[in-house]
Design an enzyme around this catalytic site. Structure first.
Site, PDB file in Angstrom:
ATOM      1  N   CYS A   1      11.913 -13.890   2.979  1.00  0.00           N
ATOM      2  CA  CYS A   1      11.330 -14.690   1.895  1.00  0.00           C
ATOM      3  C   CYS A   1      12.396 -15.462   1.126  1.00  0.00           C
ATOM      4  CB  CYS A   1      10.503 -13.813   0.961  1.00  0.00           C
ATOM      5  SG  CYS A   1      11.341 -12.317   0.464  1.00  0.00           S
TER       6      CYS A   1
ATOM      7  N   TYR B   1      12.019  -4.480  -6.088  1.00  0.00           N
ATOM      8  CA  TYR B   1      10.809  -4.485  -6.909  1.00  0.00           C
ATOM      9  C   TYR B   1       9.757  -3.438  -6.556  1.00  0.00           C
ATOM     10  CZ  TYR B   1       6.319  -6.223  -8.698  1.00  0.00           C
ATOM     11  OH  TYR B   1       5.103  -6.322  -9.292  1.00  0.00           O
TER      12      TYR B   1
ATOM     13  N   SER C   1      10.415  -3.276 -13.501  1.00  0.00           N
ATOM     14  CA  SER C   1      11.397  -3.371 -12.424  1.00  0.00           C
ATOM     15  C   SER C   1      12.655  -4.148 -12.807  1.00  0.00           C
ATOM     16  CB  SER C   1      10.763  -3.951 -11.170  1.00  0.00           C
ATOM     17  OG  SER C   1       9.997  -5.066 -11.523  1.00  0.00           O
TER      18      SER C   1
ATOM     19  N   GLY D   1      -0.296   0.234  -4.918  1.00  0.00           N
ATOM     20  CA  GLY D   1      -1.600  -0.369  -4.684  1.00  0.00           C
ATOM     21  C   GLY D   1      -2.608   0.137  -5.683  1.00  0.00           C
TER      22      GLY D   1
ATOM     23  N   ASN E   1       0.218   0.917   5.917  1.00  0.00           N
ATOM     24  CA  ASN E   1       0.936   0.067   4.963  1.00  0.00           C
ATOM     25  C   ASN E   1       1.663  -1.010   5.750  1.00  0.00           C
ATOM     26  OD1 ASN E   1       3.968   0.531   3.011  1.00  0.00           O
ATOM     27  ND2 ASN E   1       2.443  -1.055   2.860  1.00  0.00           N
ATOM     28  N   GLY E   2       1.448  -2.259   5.372  1.00  0.00           N
ATOM     29  CA  GLY E   2       2.132  -3.366   6.063  1.00  0.00           C
ATOM     30  C   GLY E   2       1.130  -4.387   6.562  1.00  0.00           C
TER      31      GLY E   2
ATOM     32  N   CYS F   1       5.965 -14.302   2.659  1.00  0.00           N
ATOM     33  CA  CYS F   1       6.148 -13.038   3.390  1.00  0.00           C
ATOM     34  C   CYS F   1       4.926 -12.798   4.277  1.00  0.00           C
ATOM     35  CB  CYS F   1       6.291 -11.884   2.402  1.00  0.00           C
ATOM     36  SG  CYS F   1       6.285 -10.264   3.210  1.00  0.00           S
TER      37      CYS F   1
ATOM     38  N   CYS G   1      15.332  -6.984   6.003  1.00  0.00           N
ATOM     39  CA  CYS G   1      14.631  -8.261   6.042  1.00  0.00           C
ATOM     40  C   CYS G   1      14.868  -8.988   4.726  1.00  0.00           C
ATOM     41  CB  CYS G   1      13.133  -8.035   6.253  1.00  0.00           C
ATOM     42  SG  CYS G   1      12.183  -9.574   6.200  1.00  0.00           S
TER      43      CYS G   1
ATOM     44  N   ASP H   1      13.075  -9.116 -12.048  1.00  0.00           N
ATOM     45  CA  ASP H   1      13.288  -8.991 -10.605  1.00  0.00           C
ATOM     46  C   ASP H   1      13.072 -10.276  -9.844  1.00  0.00           C
ATOM     47  OD1 ASP H   1      10.299  -8.982  -9.661  1.00  0.00           O
ATOM     48  OD2 ASP H   1      10.417  -7.591 -11.331  1.00  0.00           O
TER      49      ASP H   1
ATOM     50  N   CYS I   1       0.846  -1.186   0.000  1.00  0.00           N
ATOM     51  CA  CYS I   1       0.000   0.000   0.000  1.00  0.00           C
ATOM     52  C   CYS I   1       0.880   1.234   0.000  1.00  0.00           C
ATOM     53  CB  CYS I   1      -0.856   0.055   1.262  1.00  0.00           C
ATOM     54  SG  CYS I   1      -2.047  -1.275   1.398  1.00  0.00           S
TER      55      CYS I   1
HETATM   56 FE1  SF4 Z   1       8.476  -9.723   3.109  1.00  0.00          FE
HETATM   57 FE2  SF4 Z   1      10.639 -10.614   1.823  1.00  0.00          FE
HETATM   58 FE3  SF4 Z   1      10.254  -7.992   2.224  1.00  0.00          FE
HETATM   59 FE4  SF4 Z   1      10.873  -9.546   4.284  1.00  0.00          FE
HETATM   60  S1  SF4 Z   1      12.173  -9.134   2.465  1.00  0.00           S
HETATM   61  S2  SF4 Z   1       9.290  -7.968   4.232  1.00  0.00           S
HETATM   62  S3  SF4 Z   1       9.782 -11.439   3.771  1.00  0.00           S
HETATM   63  S4  SF4 Z   1       9.004  -9.325   0.940  1.00  0.00           S
END
Ligand code: SF4
Length: 473
Positions: A446, A254, A295, A35, A110-111, A394, A443, A358, A7
């Site tokens: 994924c 991306y 992307s 979004g 967002n999230g 994710c 992070c 991507d 979002c």
């Molecule tokens: Fe989600 Fe991957 Fe982004 Fe972590 S890095 S928030 S698991 S899409």
């Protein structure tokens, strides 16, 4: 290529009443890539809220007539949504507006919370009634509940942050204040800026600040709350430093727009870097490097610059395909990918082509794109992916799927190359991700399965709808 963004959030605070709806409209246009399901704007006209929200793109939802029907005001909150929790319906459109004991609040989020189901269940057991199936309402409920005893809206947000877990970048508005907050991990981006005439603007990405003529002041820090009022900007950081920063690396690969700068790193530069690394780790002899729009383009440029192989325009995207595009049925013998993408024969005929994209999720789309290039006369097609293989879902606001749908969970890289019809396939090594953004915490769950938070017990997008129908049985 088939992952949906999460979002976009946006907020405005001006000292004097002005066209905050118009500013938000342009801000949302710049965030449309995040979004496309629904969007909305809530204007604060001296404590009175006026809003318009609906399903559709910004240009579809806001006609000139609707936009001019919104009053001038000193504040506005706006949202562009791709729902990762809760279905696509008008009820789930944001910003969410609530009336509570201490006044009104409009909230854009967002999230995804990783403890949304537990929190909602607890609230329901204590008598709460929910009108939507998105976890944003859970956040609103907790903030307004805290506001009963908190001396200010920002204190209520601060207390709510003690129980919220997961990814959230929030922009909210009370009758007197605009407040924004970023979760202590900083999963999703959030930044703010100021226009030459002193209007403060908050947005998911810096491209939206630039679009409305604001200069970027800085990113909101993980765990930070910013309060905008007539008295100026106040920062609260009592949550900072408690968690290791985990900005989503896929924002760079991306989600975000290439002209955005997130936490001091240019999205474009990080993608070019990914392309350079891809050539170093998976070199190939070829005649032309092309990117999958949009992307894959920046990473393709990086691959070309590093390898010396000429960069070409090999695929054209139909820019006019929107949310309402109806994919052809099986019986129609038509390929939806051919409507969305076309190969430029002149660029690829008789050539050894490097195609940079991507990501690969299920592999179906990539297989069809490789075929498009071969049909256009490409002699060889070498696929390079500017992210590592997706191996885990994710839980933080994107729809990277369950493992049963991720092709890399079921097949080796040579097998995937065979399935998509490529002559060779190379992914960005997972250990190279940190090179994209320098020495910053991020992070990559994924790709690695290293989740920063507890994994939610129920991860279905429609989990709240499902729970409702299960209860009714
Ligand atoms: Fe989600 Fe991957 Fe982004 Fe972590 S890095 S928030 S698991 S899409």
């Amino acid at each position: 290529m088939s992952i949906h963004e999460e979002c976009g959030v946006f907020g405005v605070m001006a000292a004097e009443p002005c066209d905050v709806a118009g500013i938000s409209y342009y801000g949302l246009y710049a965030l449309q890539h995040r979004g496309q399901e629904s969007c909305g704007i809530v204007v604060n006209d001296d404590g009175v809220f006026a809003s318009h929200k609906d399903l559709g793109l910004v240009g579809e939802v806001f006609s000139a007539e609707i936009l001019s029907s919104l009053p001038k005001g000193t504040m506005a909150v706006a949202h562009a949504r791709y729902g990762t929790t809760g279905g696509t319906n008008r009820n789930n459109c944001q910003p969410l507006e609530v009336n509570h004991q201490k006044g009104r609040m409009a909230l854009a989020h967002n999230g995804n919370l990783s403890n949304a189901a537990e929190l909602r269940n607890e609230l329901e057991l204590s008598g709460a009634i929910f009108h939507t199936t998105s976890d944003t309402e859970t956040i609103a409920y907790i903030i307004t509940k805290e506001r009963l005893t908190a001396p200010s809206i920002e204190e209520a947000v601060s207390r709510a942050m003690n129980v919220l877990d997961g990814a959230y970048s929030l922009v909210l508005m009370s009758p007197q204040k605009l407040v924004c907050a970023r979760d202590p991990y900083g999963f999703r981006p959030l930044c703010y800026g100021k226009t030459a005439n002193g209007i403060y603007v908050v947005a998911s990405e810096s491209c939206a600040l630039k679009a409305v003529g604001a200069e970027v002041v800085r990113d909101v820090e993980p765990g930070e709350i910013l309060v905008f009022s007539k008295e100026g900007v106040v920062s609260r950081k009592e949550h900072c430093g408690r968690r290791e920063k985990r900005l989503c690396i896929f924002e760079y690969i991306y989600f975000a727009r290439p002209d955005s700068v997130i936490d001091g790193v240019s999205v474009h530069a990080s993608r070019v870097k990914a392309g350079e690394i891809l050539f170093k780790t998976h070199p190939v002899r070829a005649d032309v490097v092309i990117g999958a729009p949009d992307s894959g383009l920046d990473a393709a440029l990086g691959f070309s610059q590093e390898s010396g192989i000429p960069y070409g325009i090999g695929l054209i995207k139909n820019k006019y395909i929107g949310r309402t595009f109806i994919a052809p049925g099986q019986g129609a013998r038509l390929d939806g990918v051919k409507i969305k993408l076309a190969a430029v024969e002149e660029s690829v005929r008789g050539k050894r082509v490097v195609l940079v994209d991507d990501s690969i999720v299920r592999g179906n789309t990539m297989g069809r794109v490789v075929k498009l290039l071969r049909d256009a006369g490409a002699k060889e097609v070498h696929v390079r992916i500017s992210s590592p293989p997706f191996l885990y879902p994710c839980y933080y606001g994107t729809d990277i799927d369950s493992q049963e749908h991720l092709i890399a969970c079921k097949h080796s890289i040579p097998e995937i190359a065979r399935i998509i019809g490529a002559d060779s396939l190379g992914y960005l090594p997972v250990e190279s991700l940190s090179a994209l953004i320098g020495n910053r915490g991020f992070c990559r769950a994924c790709f690695s399965g290293d989740y920063p938070t507890k994994i939610p017990s129920d991860t279905r997008k429609d989990r709240f709808e499902q729970r409702l129908s299960e209860k009714e049985k």
